[in-house]
Write an enzyme that holds these catalytic residues in place. Structure first.
Site, PDB file in Angstrom:
ATOM      1  N   THR A   1       0.865  -1.171   0.000  1.00 34.20           N
ATOM      2  CA  THR A   1       0.000   0.000   0.000  1.00 34.20           C
ATOM      3  C   THR A   1       0.900   1.218   0.000  1.00 34.20           C
ATOM      4  O   THR A   1       2.060   1.129   0.373  1.00 34.20           O
ATOM      5  CB  THR A   1      -0.871   0.049   1.263  1.00 34.20           C
ATOM      6  OG1 THR A   1      -0.009   0.074   2.391  1.00 34.20           O
ATOM      7  CG2 THR A   1      -1.777  -1.166   1.357  1.00 34.20           C
TER       8      THR A   1
ATOM      9  N   GLU B   1       8.825  -4.855  -6.199  1.00 35.43           N
ATOM     10  CA  GLU B   1       9.280  -6.212  -5.889  1.00 35.43           C
ATOM     11  C   GLU B   1      10.253  -6.721  -6.954  1.00 35.43           C
ATOM     12  O   GLU B   1       9.896  -6.853  -8.112  1.00 35.43           O
ATOM     13  CB  GLU B   1       8.104  -7.189  -5.806  1.00 35.43           C
ATOM     14  CG  GLU B   1       7.106  -6.885  -4.712  1.00 35.43           C
ATOM     15  CD  GLU B   1       5.799  -6.426  -5.291  1.00 35.43           C
ATOM     16  OE1 GLU B   1       5.786  -5.393  -6.008  1.00 35.43           O
ATOM     17  OE2 GLU B   1       4.793  -7.107  -5.030  1.00 35.43           O
TER      18      GLU B   1
END
Lengths: 220, 220
Positions: free
Chosen positions: A8, A92
């Site tokens: 988030t 990521e």
């Protein structure tokens, strides 16, 4: 909102200038469209992104002229873009930040869609990871994003400042040298359709095996 | 069209039934929407997909009643879906076919968008690869695809026939057993919003490190 299972983003921008709520809202919305709303790690939206602009007016400085407002807006944009880029860089498994600038477009929404589309393309992101100056994948994605054929036919495109396409015609380039330049921390793609004054810039990151590892092994 | 650097799909469907060109076109368009246009490997479109339906009328069999036509259409749909599934199963680095069925939706375009959205989500595809029954990622993507909150709140969801969500409420399930079932060759996600009669099914594949390898190392 649904399940706190994802990345988030919570952004806080603080200023000591005097701003009315209306003006602050207006500024932040416009800045958002050029920063946080132009990044993508994988095209999956997170569940509770939020950006706040807080102004306490402590300096007593008011934005009285159009010039003042413009200066403030530009400063706010710079900060927001810096933060937004950091998020994409930190995606990521990311090893590189990708910046895609699209100019010479008839309208801004098409410019945005084109720029974002490229940053979201898994094929292009994987190519960047492999240092492959694969402009075919860029053009294919532009077509898929609805860039009309007339525009595609006059695309000029450069990868890390090396021109690979000029007005739709492939330009011979030193492949090895561009491959090497794609190892840099930031990968810059510049596209121009020479068909209008709208432009947009989007940021993303490369797609690595590590992205798969992180998201396949994530489990409670 | 642009650069022959990508996977392309050419589909040929042959029948010896008698068909007018108009009817053949109508049939094929409808069937396409339920088969080839509902698969995705990575959300990147290829450059020259095409499907052909050829009817030579050799049997002299005509489709004279609505029942005949319906039977033909169903047979054609089955064949096209089988071919379409094969493409998804054969995606770069794919180890599993993912089938997402969405029902109980007010309109078909939303049903399609929801089903396709899940098959395109890198986060969900990576979760499947890691045998992670991550229904949070499914719901997050449904929200991102524009499924209204009212519908999300009554979502029933099952993974490999195990119910994990009933009318918006999480159902306790045997995580280890579902993880094990996710190792099967085909992963089935069934979603129901209990809010209408439209439905759609989409197919995709998991996201593996091999996808990255193939697409990062592809280079001339």
């Amino acid at each position: 909102m649904i399940h706190p299972n994802m990345a988030t983003m919570l952004g806080y921008l603080l200023t000591d200038v005097e701003l009315t709520p209306t003006l602050a809202k207006e500024c932040l919305s416009a800045v958002n469209e050029k920063s946080f709303n132009m990044i993508s790690v994988d095209g999956d939206t997170s569940t509770n992104d939020a950006v706040f602009l807080l102004a306490n007016g402590a300096t007593g400085v008011k934005l009285e002229t159009d010039g003042d407002l413009e200066a403030f807006r530009q400063a706010l944009t710079s900060v927001a873009q810096l933060l937004a880029q950091s998020i994409a860089r930190d995606g990521e498994g990311s090893t590189r930040l990708i910046e895609v600038s699209v100019a010479g477009v008839p309208d801004e929404s098409l410019a945005k869609r084109a720029a974002r589309g490229i940053t979201v393309s898994p094929l292009f992101k994987a190519a960047v990871h492999g240092c492959d100056p694969n402009w075919g994948r860029i053009l294919a994605r532009l077509g898929a994003e609805g860039v009309p054929e007339g525009l595609l036919a006059r695309t000029s495109l450069s990868i890390q400042d090396t021109e690979v396409l000029r007005e739709g015609i492939p330009v011979a380039f030193d492949r090895d040298s561009v491959r090497k330049s794609l190892k840099r921390e930031t990968v810059r793609i510049v596209i121009n359709f020479a068909s209008g004054s709208a432009q947009a810039t989007a940021w993303g990151c490369d797609l690595s095996r590590r992205y798969v590892d992180i998201n396949a092994e994530y489990s409670t």
